[in-house]
Scaffold this motif. Structure first.
Motif, PDB file in Angstrom:
ATOM      1  N   TYR A 151       4.305   6.615   5.542  1.00  0.00           N
ATOM      2  CA  TYR A 151       3.722   5.813   4.478  1.00  0.00           C
ATOM      3  C   TYR A 151       3.711   6.543   3.133  1.00  0.00           C
ATOM      4  O   TYR A 151       3.554   5.914   2.090  1.00  0.00           O
ATOM      5  CB  TYR A 151       2.284   5.424   4.838  1.00  0.00           C
ATOM      6  N   ARG A 152       3.848   7.860   3.161  1.00  0.00           N
ATOM      7  CA  ARG A 152       3.841   8.637   1.909  1.00  0.00           C
ATOM      8  C   ARG A 152       4.620   9.924   2.098  1.00  0.00           C
ATOM      9  O   ARG A 152       4.483  10.603   3.098  1.00  0.00           O
ATOM     10  CB  ARG A 152       2.409   8.979   1.492  1.00  0.00           C
ATOM     11  N   GLY A 153       5.429  10.252   1.084  1.00  0.00           N
ATOM     12  CA  GLY A 153       6.153  11.514   1.102  1.00  0.00           C
ATOM     13  C   GLY A 153       7.467  11.439   1.856  1.00  0.00           C
ATOM     14  O   GLY A 153       7.852  10.386   2.383  1.00  0.00           O
ATOM     15  N   PRO A 154       8.190  12.566   1.921  1.00  0.00           N
ATOM     16  CA  PRO A 154       9.484  12.605   2.593  1.00  0.00           C
ATOM     17  C   PRO A 154       9.383  12.172   4.052  1.00  0.00           C
ATOM     18  O   PRO A 154       8.369  12.398   4.717  1.00  0.00           O
ATOM     19  CB  PRO A 154       9.889  14.081   2.478  1.00  0.00           C
ATOM     20  N   PHE A 188       0.819  -1.209   0.000  1.00  0.00           N
ATOM     21  CA  PHE A 188       0.000   0.000   0.000  1.00  0.00           C
ATOM     22  C   PHE A 188       0.858   1.265   0.000  1.00  0.00           C
ATOM     23  O   PHE A 188       0.415   2.327  -0.443  1.00  0.00           O
ATOM     24  CB  PHE A 188      -0.986   0.010   1.171  1.00  0.00           C
ATOM     25  N   VAL A 189       2.092   1.165   0.487  1.00  0.00           N
ATOM     26  CA  VAL A 189       2.995   2.320   0.459  1.00  0.00           C
ATOM     27  C   VAL A 189       3.324   2.691  -0.981  1.00  0.00           C
ATOM     28  O   VAL A 189       3.356   3.878  -1.344  1.00  0.00           O
ATOM     29  CB  VAL A 189       4.281   2.023   1.263  1.00  0.00           C
ATOM     30  N   HIS A 244       1.460  15.867   0.038  1.00  0.00           N
ATOM     31  CA  HIS A 244       0.694  15.506   1.221  1.00  0.00           C
ATOM     32  C   HIS A 244       1.294  14.219   1.771  1.00  0.00           C
ATOM     33  O   HIS A 244       1.183  13.165   1.140  1.00  0.00           O
ATOM     34  CB  HIS A 244      -0.784  15.298   0.885  1.00  0.00           C
ATOM     35  N   ARG A 245       1.969  14.334   2.906  1.00  0.00           N
ATOM     36  CA  ARG A 245       2.545  13.154   3.536  1.00  0.00           C
ATOM     37  C   ARG A 245       1.463  12.357   4.258  1.00  0.00           C
ATOM     38  O   ARG A 245       0.425  12.902   4.636  1.00  0.00           O
ATOM     39  CB  ARG A 245       3.612  13.555   4.564  1.00  0.00           C
ATOM     40  N   VAL A 246       1.720  11.064   4.465  1.00  0.00           N
ATOM     41  CA  VAL A 246       0.891  10.230   5.328  1.00  0.00           C
ATOM     42  C   VAL A 246       1.826   9.603   6.354  1.00  0.00           C
ATOM     43  O   VAL A 246       2.749   8.866   5.985  1.00  0.00           O
ATOM     44  CB  VAL A 246       0.141   9.144   4.538  1.00  0.00           C
ATOM     45  N   VAL A 247       1.588   9.922   7.626  1.00  0.00           N
ATOM     46  CA  VAL A 247       2.501   9.521   8.695  1.00  0.00           C
ATOM     47  C   VAL A 247       1.713   8.849   9.813  1.00  0.00           C
ATOM     48  O   VAL A 247       0.632   9.315  10.196  1.00  0.00           O
ATOM     49  CB  VAL A 247       3.244  10.754   9.267  1.00  0.00           C
ATOM     50  N   CYS A 261      13.723   6.273   6.047  1.00  0.00           N
ATOM     51  CA  CYS A 261      13.211   5.912   4.732  1.00  0.00           C
ATOM     52  C   CYS A 261      11.906   5.150   4.903  1.00  0.00           C
ATOM     53  O   CYS A 261      11.476   4.861   6.022  1.00  0.00           O
ATOM     54  CB  CYS A 261      14.239   5.100   3.953  1.00  0.00           C
ATOM     55  N   HIS A 262      11.261   4.819   3.790  1.00  0.00           N
ATOM     56  CA  HIS A 262       9.953   4.173   3.864  1.00  0.00           C
ATOM     57  C   HIS A 262      10.028   2.727   4.357  1.00  0.00           C
ATOM     58  O   HIS A 262       8.992   2.130   4.669  1.00  0.00           O
ATOM     59  CB  HIS A 262       9.261   4.237   2.498  1.00  0.00           C
ATOM     60  N   HIS A 263      11.228   2.168   4.424  1.00  0.00           N
ATOM     61  CA  HIS A 263      11.407   0.832   4.995  1.00  0.00           C
ATOM     62  C   HIS A 263      11.401   0.880   6.521  1.00  0.00           C
ATOM     63  O   HIS A 263      11.317  -0.169   7.167  1.00  0.00           O
ATOM     64  CB  HIS A 263      12.738   0.229   4.536  1.00  0.00           C
ATOM     65  N   ASP A 264      11.510   2.070   7.095  1.00  0.00           N
ATOM     66  CA  ASP A 264      11.805   2.208   8.515  1.00  0.00           C
ATOM     67  C   ASP A 264      10.570   2.374   9.400  1.00  0.00           C
ATOM     68  O   ASP A 264       9.661   3.157   9.092  1.00  0.00           O
ATOM     69  CB  ASP A 264      12.698   3.428   8.748  1.00  0.00           C
ATOM     70  N   VAL A 265      10.574   1.640  10.486  1.00  0.00           N
ATOM     71  CA  VAL A 265       9.685   1.899  11.614  1.00  0.00           C
ATOM     72  C   VAL A 265      10.594   2.355  12.739  1.00  0.00           C
ATOM     73  O   VAL A 265      11.453   1.593  13.200  1.00  0.00           O
ATOM     74  CB  VAL A 265       8.908   0.641  12.032  1.00  0.00           C
TER      75      VAL A 265
END
Length: 269
Positions: free
Chosen positions: A185-188, A87-88, A254-257, A216-220
């Protein structure tokens, strides 16, 4: 004269209500249109090469590894996933309008996060994600909530899945919490500096830092905050990872965090 004044006042109130409704309608219309944005700003970021481990920053290969944040010296624990959820990748599409992005906010039981999120997302009629992606997102948040709850010994967790089109927490800072889990999940993604640079960076909290690094988007990421310390010398001396939101204002992004916190009284209001 008094009658005329009352009539004029009523007319002004009616006009004000019409103006407010018009503004809301305009905002809703804007949310339904994808803004012009450089696709590179929404690209899914690759995981960087693994850096040498330190006593203050750890990168782990599983959700269970986030427990390293309990080590006294560790200020940032990052679970770097081998691949990002599907979904990312879907959310990185620049043609998605803001109204099509997922959102959720509320306190949930540690065992019920996936169900709560699933129900809320299914009610968002403009959501761009398909049924399978909604299920994947709900399960992902559910897993992270359970992990966070176990680490913090909390029965409930405050969940905020938000969309952001501004600079958010734009200055370098430490969170006034004991722990906070975050993933983009989205954006920088969120920027941070090594703890050895904390004092110097906080003293110039409005300035950019040449030593800044980005998740990065791999990171939690599981942040250690500075607790409730807000004033005095301890503001600079207290442990807590120094970070800031990426600067995106005016970019159309628009980021999704996702942010997870231990609930505080204000979260229940």
């Amino acid at each position: 004269a008094q009658r005329k004044q009352r009539d004029d006042s009523t007319s002004d109130d009616d006009q004000s209500a019409e103006d407010d409704q018009s503004a809301e309608d305009d905002q809703s219309a804007d949310d339904d249109v994808a803004p012009a944005v450089d696709p590179k700003l929404l690209a899914v970021t690759a995981a960087p090469p693994s850096a040498a481990p330190t006593d203050k920053i750890v990168v782990v290969g599983s959700a269970a590894g986030l427990a390293r944040i309990k080590d006294e010296a560790v200020q940032l624990a990052v679970w770097r996933r081998r691949s990002v959820p599907k979904f990312v990748s879907t959310l990185s599409d620049p043609t998605i309008a803001p109204s099509g992005l997922p959102r959720f906010e509320g306190v949930v039981a540690a065992s019920g996060a996936a169900d709560a999120l699933r129900a809320e997302l299914r009610a968002q009629r403009k959501l761009t994600l398909g049924a399978g992606e909604v299920e994947e997102l709900a399960r992902d948040v559910g897993t992270l909530v359970r992990t966070f709850a176990q680490l913090t010994q909390s029965q409930d967790v405050f969940v905020k899945l938000e969309r952001l089109d501004d600079n958010g927490c734009e200055f370098w800072h430490q969170d006034s919490v004991s722990y906070r889990l975050l993933t983009t999940y989205r954006g920088p993604c969120t920027e941070w500096v090594h703890p050895d640079l904390s004092k110097a960076t906080l003293r110039r909290r409005r300035a950019d830092s040449a030593q800044a690094q980005s998740l990065c988007h791999h990171d939690v990421a599981l942040f250690k905050g500075r607790g409730e310390t807000t004033l005095g010398g301890k503001l600079l001396d207290h442990p807590g990872i120094v970070h800031r939101s990426p600067h995106i204002a005016g970019s159309g992004v628009h980021r999704v965090v996702l942010v997870l916190d231990i609930p505080r009284p204000a979260h229940f209001e």
